[in-house]
Design an enzyme around this catalytic site. Structure first.
Site, PDB file in Angstrom:
ATOM      1  N   ARG A 142      36.023  42.538  18.319  1.00 50.97           N
ATOM      2  CA  ARG A 142      35.371  42.681  17.022  1.00 50.97           C
ATOM      3  C   ARG A 142      33.857  42.675  17.226  1.00 50.97           C
ATOM      4  O   ARG A 142      33.354  42.168  18.237  1.00 50.97           O
ATOM      5  CB  ARG A 142      35.761  41.532  16.088  1.00 50.97           C
ATOM      6  CG  ARG A 142      37.229  41.487  15.707  1.00 50.97           C
ATOM      7  CD  ARG A 142      37.484  40.335  14.746  1.00 50.97           C
ATOM      8  NE  ARG A 142      38.864  40.364  14.267  1.00 50.97           N
ATOM      9  CZ  ARG A 142      39.886  39.775  14.877  1.00 50.97           C
ATOM     10  NH1 ARG A 142      39.670  39.112  16.021  1.00 50.97           N
ATOM     11  NH2 ARG A 142      41.097  39.820  14.380  1.00 50.97           N
ATOM     12  N   LYS A 157      37.548  35.406  15.623  1.00 54.99           N
ATOM     13  CA  LYS A 157      37.805  34.959  14.267  1.00 54.99           C
ATOM     14  C   LYS A 157      38.667  33.704  14.288  1.00 54.99           C
ATOM     15  O   LYS A 157      39.611  33.597  15.055  1.00 54.99           O
ATOM     16  CB  LYS A 157      38.523  36.087  13.512  1.00 54.99           C
ATOM     17  CG  LYS A 157      38.700  35.851  12.033  1.00 54.99           C
ATOM     18  CD  LYS A 157      39.336  37.074  11.405  1.00 54.99           C
ATOM     19  CE  LYS A 157      39.518  36.874   9.911  1.00 54.99           C
ATOM     20  NZ  LYS A 157      40.156  38.057   9.286  1.00 54.99           N
ATOM     21  N   HIS A 194      35.181  49.176  14.054  1.00 61.70           N
ATOM     22  CA  HIS A 194      36.596  48.812  14.029  1.00 61.70           C
ATOM     23  C   HIS A 194      37.461  49.970  14.517  1.00 61.70           C
ATOM     24  O   HIS A 194      38.565  49.747  15.018  1.00 61.70           O
ATOM     25  CB  HIS A 194      37.002  48.410  12.608  1.00 61.70           C
ATOM     26  CG  HIS A 194      38.227  47.549  12.568  1.00 61.70           C
ATOM     27  ND1 HIS A 194      38.257  46.268  13.088  1.00 61.70           N
ATOM     28  CD2 HIS A 194      39.468  47.776  12.076  1.00 61.70           C
ATOM     29  CE1 HIS A 194      39.463  45.753  12.913  1.00 61.70           C
ATOM     30  NE2 HIS A 194      40.215  46.637  12.307  1.00 61.70           N
ATOM     31  N   ARG A 231      37.923  49.573  18.100  1.00 58.39           N
ATOM     32  CA  ARG A 231      38.868  48.479  18.378  1.00 58.39           C
ATOM     33  C   ARG A 231      40.306  48.967  18.348  1.00 58.39           C
ATOM     34  O   ARG A 231      41.174  48.427  19.037  1.00 58.39           O
ATOM     35  CB  ARG A 231      38.657  47.366  17.351  1.00 58.39           C
ATOM     36  CG  ARG A 231      39.629  46.202  17.460  1.00 58.39           C
ATOM     37  CD  ARG A 231      39.233  45.097  16.492  1.00 58.39           C
ATOM     38  NE  ARG A 231      40.287  44.118  16.328  1.00 58.39           N
ATOM     39  CZ  ARG A 231      40.560  43.131  17.176  1.00 58.39           C
ATOM     40  NH1 ARG A 231      39.852  43.016  18.270  1.00 58.39           N
ATOM     41  NH2 ARG A 231      41.535  42.284  16.945  1.00 58.39           N
TER      42      ARG A 231
END
Length: 286
Positions: A166, A191, A264, A267
């Site tokens: 991230r 996270k 993202h 990712r």
């Protein structure tokens, strides 16, 4: 016999202060980003309540937080502030967390809080997130230029592509988090305060070494990918630098010009997902 008096209800201002200073920080130990998100949600709600009810935040009480007020606030976020449904739900999550906390501090407001907690989350369709082909990703990466910014941006995108991390994980990487001996890897803080270790490709390590040689002032506790002021890059900064690379790559792959590409998206590149699954298996067995 002395007359038994009911305890005074806790003031709304006191509840808000206790929620942020005691509950979120001391008891829950939430991350600064989560607390900031809850703070922003509360500020937006208090400002909306002030305009709608004609009351200053210090004059509010729990009885004022009715379902109609919450629903009007959520509509205001979507229609006037043009927030997405996801953002709307995040604001509601913050309000629900506060109300649940308040219910444990002010028993006399149970019924009012129960009604307010009945406001549901809004369902929405999640769009299909695409990915870049290997050729498209290599075009976005390009070649590092001669300038300091170009070299940093190339290393930034290379690490995003290599690790599948991230943005918050990449910008939080410090020089000391990179291991370049024997089994090269990088330690990521993700996270929910989860930590994981991701292997680094040979060419990524070579680029990191070259970067550190050209930036000898970067210490172990410094951000590996700093901005011009020496601080860690921001999310907006990363998105901006990626957009610049995509515009350049679109001259080679015209299909990129018609797509919305975010960090993202990288990712979700197939190679990143395979690498991420292998990392999870390694951690499970260790």
């Amino acid at each position: 016999m002395s007359e038994i008096t009911a305890p005074r209800p806790v003031s709304f201002a006191s509840l808000v202060q206790q929620f942020f200073t005691e509950y979120l920080v001391t008891q829950r130990a939430l991350s600064p980003r989560t607390i900031a998100s809850y703070r922003d949600a509360m500020l937006l709600f208090l400002d909306f309540a002030r305009k709608r009810l004609g009351k200053m935040p210090t004059a509010l009480n729990l009885a004022d937080i009715e379902p109609d007020l919450i629903l009007a606030f959520l509509d205001h976020l979507e229609q006037e502030r043009h927030n997405s449904v996801r953002s709307r739900n995040l604001r509601l999550t913050a309000l629900r967390a506060f109300l649940k906390f308040a219910a444990r501090r002010d028993v006399s407001s149970f019924y009012v809080i129960e009604q307010a907690l009945g406001v549901p989350m809004k369902r929405f369709e999640r769009p299909i997130l695409g990915f870049l082909s290997r050729e498209e990703m290599l075009a976005v990466l390009g070649q590092p230029g001669d300038t300091w910014t170009s070299q940093r941006d190339h290393l930034l995108l290379a690490m995003l592509y290599n690790t599948g991390a991230r943005v918050s994980e990449i910008i939080g990487v410090k020089v000391g988090d990179v291991v370049m001996e024997e089994s090269p890897c990088v330690h990521l803080r993700g996270k929910g305060r989860k930590q994981r270790t991701t292997p680094l490709w040979k060419n990524t390590i070579q680029e990191i070494r070259a970067w550190l040689v050209s930036n000898p002032t970067l210490r172990a506790d410094a951000a590996l990918l700093p901005n011009r002021d020496g601080h860690a890059m921001t999310r907006c900064n990363v998105t901006q630098r990626l957009n610049i690379s995509v515009v350049r790559a679109a001259k080679v792959h015209s299909s990129l010009a018609k797509r919305s590409i975010s960090p993202h998206t990288i990712r979700h590149n197939p190679e990143c997902r395979v690498r991420f699954r292998s990392i999870v298996i390694i951690h499970d067995f260790q």
